[in-house]
Write a protein that holds these residues in place. Structure first.
Motif, PDB file in Angstrom:
ATOM      1  N   ALA A   1     -10.794  -5.271  78.446  1.00  0.00           N
ATOM      2  CA  ALA A   1     -10.676  -6.225  79.559  1.00  0.00           C
ATOM      3  C   ALA A   1      -9.651  -7.308  79.250  1.00  0.00           C
ATOM      4  O   ALA A   1      -8.959  -7.796  80.148  1.00  0.00           O
ATOM      5  CB  ALA A   1     -12.040  -6.852  79.845  1.00  0.00           C
ATOM      6  N   ALA A   2      -9.549  -7.700  77.981  1.00  0.00           N
ATOM      7  CA  ALA A   2      -8.648  -8.788  77.606  1.00  0.00           C
ATOM      8  C   ALA A   2      -7.201  -8.327  77.452  1.00  0.00           C
ATOM      9  O   ALA A   2      -6.265  -9.100  77.719  1.00  0.00           O
ATOM     10  CB  ALA A   2      -9.122  -9.437  76.311  1.00  0.00           C
ATOM     11  N   LEU A   3      -6.983  -7.077  77.050  1.00  0.00           N
ATOM     12  CA  LEU A   3      -5.620  -6.609  76.784  1.00  0.00           C
ATOM     13  C   LEU A   3      -4.697  -6.670  78.007  1.00  0.00           C
ATOM     14  O   LEU A   3      -3.562  -7.151  77.890  1.00  0.00           O
ATOM     15  CB  LEU A   3      -5.650  -5.183  76.215  1.00  0.00           C
ATOM     16  CG  LEU A   3      -5.766  -5.044  74.698  1.00  0.00           C
ATOM     17  CD1 LEU A   3      -5.809  -3.573  74.304  1.00  0.00           C
ATOM     18  CD2 LEU A   3      -4.621  -5.750  73.982  1.00  0.00           C
ATOM     19  N   PRO A   4      -5.141  -6.198  79.182  1.00  0.00           N
ATOM     20  CA  PRO A   4      -4.227  -6.298  80.341  1.00  0.00           C
ATOM     21  C   PRO A   4      -3.874  -7.743  80.692  1.00  0.00           C
ATOM     22  O   PRO A   4      -2.745  -8.026  81.107  1.00  0.00           O
ATOM     23  CB  PRO A   4      -5.027  -5.632  81.474  1.00  0.00           C
ATOM     24  CG  PRO A   4      -6.001  -4.746  80.781  1.00  0.00           C
ATOM     25  CD  PRO A   4      -6.358  -5.457  79.511  1.00  0.00           C
ATOM     26  N   LEU A   5      -4.831  -8.655  80.518  1.00  0.00           N
ATOM     27  CA  LEU A   5      -4.547 -10.065  80.784  1.00  0.00           C
ATOM     28  C   LEU A   5      -3.518 -10.605  79.795  1.00  0.00           C
ATOM     29  O   LEU A   5      -2.612 -11.357  80.167  1.00  0.00           O
ATOM     30  CB  LEU A   5      -5.838 -10.884  80.703  1.00  0.00           C
ATOM     31  CG  LEU A   5      -6.924 -10.515  81.725  1.00  0.00           C
ATOM     32  CD1 LEU A   5      -8.209 -11.288  81.424  1.00  0.00           C
ATOM     33  CD2 LEU A   5      -6.440 -10.802  83.135  1.00  0.00           C
ATOM     34  N   LEU A   6      -3.649 -10.208  78.539  1.00  0.00           N
ATOM     35  CA  LEU A   6      -2.686 -10.629  77.530  1.00  0.00           C
ATOM     36  C   LEU A   6      -1.312 -10.024  77.828  1.00  0.00           C
ATOM     37  O   LEU A   6      -0.279 -10.701  77.719  1.00  0.00           O
ATOM     38  CB  LEU A   6      -3.166 -10.210  76.138  1.00  0.00           C
ATOM     39  CG  LEU A   6      -2.246 -10.557  74.969  1.00  0.00           C
ATOM     40  CD1 LEU A   6      -1.993 -12.057  74.899  1.00  0.00           C
ATOM     41  CD2 LEU A   6      -2.844 -10.046  73.655  1.00  0.00           C
ATOM     42  N   ALA A   7      -1.312  -8.735  78.222  1.00  0.00           N
ATOM     43  CA  ALA A   7      -0.043  -8.081  78.542  1.00  0.00           C
ATOM     44  C   ALA A   7       0.651  -8.777  79.713  1.00  0.00           C
ATOM     45  O   ALA A   7       1.870  -9.000  79.686  1.00  0.00           O
ATOM     46  CB  ALA A   7      -0.285  -6.613  78.882  1.00  0.00           C
TER      47      ALA A   7
ATOM     48  N   PRO B   1     -11.809 -12.486  71.974  1.00  0.00           N
ATOM     49  CA  PRO B   1     -12.312 -11.142  72.309  1.00  0.00           C
ATOM     50  C   PRO B   1     -11.971 -10.098  71.246  1.00  0.00           C
ATOM     51  O   PRO B   1     -12.776  -9.196  70.983  1.00  0.00           O
ATOM     52  CB  PRO B   1     -11.604 -10.824  73.636  1.00  0.00           C
ATOM     53  CG  PRO B   1     -11.314 -12.150  74.233  1.00  0.00           C
ATOM     54  CD  PRO B   1     -10.982 -13.046  73.062  1.00  0.00           C
ATOM     55  N   TYR B   2     -10.809 -10.240  70.627  1.00  0.00           N
ATOM     56  CA  TYR B   2     -10.398  -9.268  69.610  1.00  0.00           C
ATOM     57  C   TYR B   2     -11.147  -9.496  68.299  1.00  0.00           C
ATOM     58  O   TYR B   2     -11.510  -8.539  67.607  1.00  0.00           O
ATOM     59  CB  TYR B   2      -8.886  -9.342  69.411  1.00  0.00           C
ATOM     60  CG  TYR B   2      -8.152  -9.340  70.721  1.00  0.00           C
ATOM     61  CD1 TYR B   2      -8.121  -8.193  71.515  1.00  0.00           C
ATOM     62  CD2 TYR B   2      -7.532 -10.491  71.206  1.00  0.00           C
ATOM     63  CE1 TYR B   2      -7.477  -8.193  72.746  1.00  0.00           C
ATOM     64  CE2 TYR B   2      -6.884 -10.497  72.435  1.00  0.00           C
ATOM     65  CZ  TYR B   2      -6.869  -9.357  73.199  1.00  0.00           C
ATOM     66  OH  TYR B   2      -6.255  -9.362  74.425  1.00  0.00           O
ATOM     67  N   ALA B   3     -11.405 -10.750  67.971  1.00  0.00           N
ATOM     68  CA  ALA B   3     -12.204 -11.037  66.779  1.00  0.00           C
ATOM     69  C   ALA B   3     -13.621 -10.498  66.951  1.00  0.00           C
ATOM     70  O   ALA B   3     -14.205  -9.931  66.015  1.00  0.00           O
ATOM     71  CB  ALA B   3     -12.233 -12.548  66.523  1.00  0.00           C
TER      72      ALA B   3
ATOM     73  N   VAL C   1     -16.177 -11.828  78.762  1.00  0.00           N
ATOM     74  CA  VAL C   1     -14.742 -11.965  78.518  1.00  0.00           C
ATOM     75  C   VAL C   1     -14.202 -13.327  78.950  1.00  0.00           C
ATOM     76  O   VAL C   1     -13.506 -13.993  78.163  1.00  0.00           O
ATOM     77  CB  VAL C   1     -13.967 -10.819  79.203  1.00  0.00           C
ATOM     78  CG1 VAL C   1     -12.469 -11.050  79.116  1.00  0.00           C
ATOM     79  CG2 VAL C   1     -14.316  -9.486  78.556  1.00  0.00           C
ATOM     80  N   PRO C   2     -14.478 -13.800  80.169  1.00  0.00           N
ATOM     81  CA  PRO C   2     -13.953 -15.125  80.541  1.00  0.00           C
ATOM     82  C   PRO C   2     -14.453 -16.246  79.630  1.00  0.00           C
ATOM     83  O   PRO C   2     -13.712 -17.191  79.340  1.00  0.00           O
ATOM     84  CB  PRO C   2     -14.456 -15.314  81.977  1.00  0.00           C
ATOM     85  CG  PRO C   2     -14.745 -13.944  82.471  1.00  0.00           C
ATOM     86  CD  PRO C   2     -15.198 -13.177  81.287  1.00  0.00           C
ATOM     87  N   LEU C   3     -15.698 -16.142  79.183  1.00  0.00           N
ATOM     88  CA  LEU C   3     -16.246 -17.168  78.296  1.00  0.00           C
ATOM     89  C   LEU C   3     -15.515 -17.189  76.962  1.00  0.00           C
ATOM     90  O   LEU C   3     -15.197 -18.259  76.423  1.00  0.00           O
ATOM     91  CB  LEU C   3     -17.741 -16.920  78.073  1.00  0.00           C
ATOM     92  CG  LEU C   3     -18.635 -16.989  79.328  1.00  0.00           C
ATOM     93  CD1 LEU C   3     -20.077 -16.632  78.966  1.00  0.00           C
ATOM     94  CD2 LEU C   3     -18.579 -18.381  79.947  1.00  0.00           C
TER      95      LEU C   3
END
Length: 414
Positions: A36-42, A176-178, A165-167
């Motif tokens: 979920a976090a990767l596309p936002l980071l991309a 999120p990755y940690a 994820v938003p939190l």
């Protein structure tokens, strides 16, 4: 393979199965956070849609390239050791990536490399897990074990991770990755603590190679009429799923005008339906037999897809998505159980990898077909295209029905 002691083979939360379940659920939760976090980071690194989409696409590519190899390796090694070693490697990779994000060194190239590396390792892990489960529970308990595993993974990855994820992102882009890295390492500890005898692999013919092992797995899958039919049907369904999922956001937000809230409702309904399907899968199999259960699931999904493609109402679409999720889980549980019941123990990794590789190949093709159909004939047409493909899938299962429910096992050389 030697049978472990009877106590270790019951579907109980205490003992081997409980630890495997915990590892699977933890990993699913962490994976969902990262995905979920990767596309936002991309999207924060580039505004090029092709580059952003490449990050997701690279999550499928290794299955097509290395999926068969992962199955062959899984049949040659101790599956338990392979699984915890892979989880340690994945945990360290994601932890290093979290450090890079925290330090501001993330790039699109690094995101793509991470997606490729993690999915390549997953090809070994998933095939080893499929081969390991029959060593932890009795044959009669496989359906219940698979249902609990898939339901737990759906609960963790489909429902619990999304609001987290938003939190996490509110605190730090790297969190999120940690968290994902931590779940991998905890899962590795749980798998390493399993107490199962090392598998006894039969002597290999002189000159046996990974290529010949892969060929043997493909032959075993093809020679079993039930598994062959299931593989063809699942591949067709995945083409339909790819078409539906790739364009669902356009249908909900565009044609129905329901916005992002409507899209979230549709996806939540699908996840919730999957949980219900995990509960129903065993009951349907006991009443109808596994293959008939798959046929019923496919038929109901066809009806749900027709509703999605013809009814212009958000409530109806959400209800259809929930029903689609219920029957999708029934299909998945029954398919995995049939594979474990019918495949020779020493070939389960290769049979699983052949099945998954051929099935997964349909998803990107379906996404392209769905996009073209939506562009040419409207956002509702991908659901109807998927319904046609599901009809073909159910038709492909009919010749295999008698073979599957007879309870006979494959006669491939053991």
């Amino acid at each position: 393979m030697q049978a472990p002691d009877v106590g270790a083979r019951s579907v109980a939360w205490r003992g081997g199965f409980g630890r495997l379940w915990g590892a699977a659920v933890l990993s699913s939760f962490g994976d969902a956070l990262r995905k979920a976090a990767l596309p936002l980071l991309a999207a924060s690194l580039t505004d090029d849609p092709l580059l952003i989409a490449s990050v997701t696409a690279c999550g499928y590519l290794p299955w097509l390239v290395f999926g068969l190899l992962g199955g062959a390796v899984a049949d040659r090694v101790d599956q338990r050791r392979a699984m915890w070693a892979v989880d340690v490697a994945r945990g360290l990779l994601v932890a290093a990536f979290a450090v890079a994000v925290a330090a501001g060194h993330a790039t699109i190239g690094l995101l793509i490399a991470l997606a490729l590396a993690l999915t390549t390792l997953q090809t070994l892990f998933d095939n080893a897990a499929t081969a390991l489960l029959p060593a932890l529970v009795d044959r009669d308990a496989l359906a219940s074990a698979n249902a609990r595993l898939l339901t737990g993974q759906q609960l963790a990855g489909g429902l619990l991770a999304a609001p987290a994820v938003p939190l996490l992102l509110a605190s730090s882009d790297s969190l999120p990755y940690a968290a994902d890295a931590a779940t991998y390492l905890l899962a590795a500890v749980l798998v390493a603590s399993l107490r199962v005898p090392a598998p006894e692999h039969p002597p290999r013919p002189a000159g046996a190679t990974l290529r010949s092992d892969i060929a043997a797995g493909l032959c075993a899958l093809w020679q079993d009429r039930a598994l062959r039919g299931l593989c063809v049907a699942t591949a067709l369904c995945n083409v339909g799923m790819g078409a539906l999922i790739a364009t669902l956001v356009v249908l909900v937000t565009g044609q129905l005008g329901a916005g992002s809230g409507g899209y979230a409702a549709a996806m939540t309904a699908y996840a919730a339906g999957s949980l219900v399907g995990g509960v129903l899968a065993g009951r349907l199999a006991r009443r109808l037999g596994r293959m008939r259960g798959v046929l019923v699931a496919g038929a109901v999904q066809i009806a749900a897809l027709v509703v999605m493609g013809t009814v212009r109402d958000l409530v109806a679409l959400v209800a259809a998505m929930a029903l689609f999720g219920v029957m999708g889980m029934v299909w998945n549980v029954s398919t995995r159980t049939l594979m474990q019941e019918r495949g020779p123990a020493e070939m389960l990794g290769r049979i699983s990898s052949a099945f998954r590789t051929l099935a997964i190949a349909g998803a990107p093709l379906g996404a392209l077909l769905g996009g073209a159909a939506a562009a040419g004939w409207g956002a509702h047409t991908p659901a109807l295209l998927a319904a046609v493909l599901f009809v073909l899938a159910v038709t492909a299962l009919l010749p295999a029905l008698k073979s599957a429910d007879s309870g006979q096992t494959t006669q491939t050389a053991r």
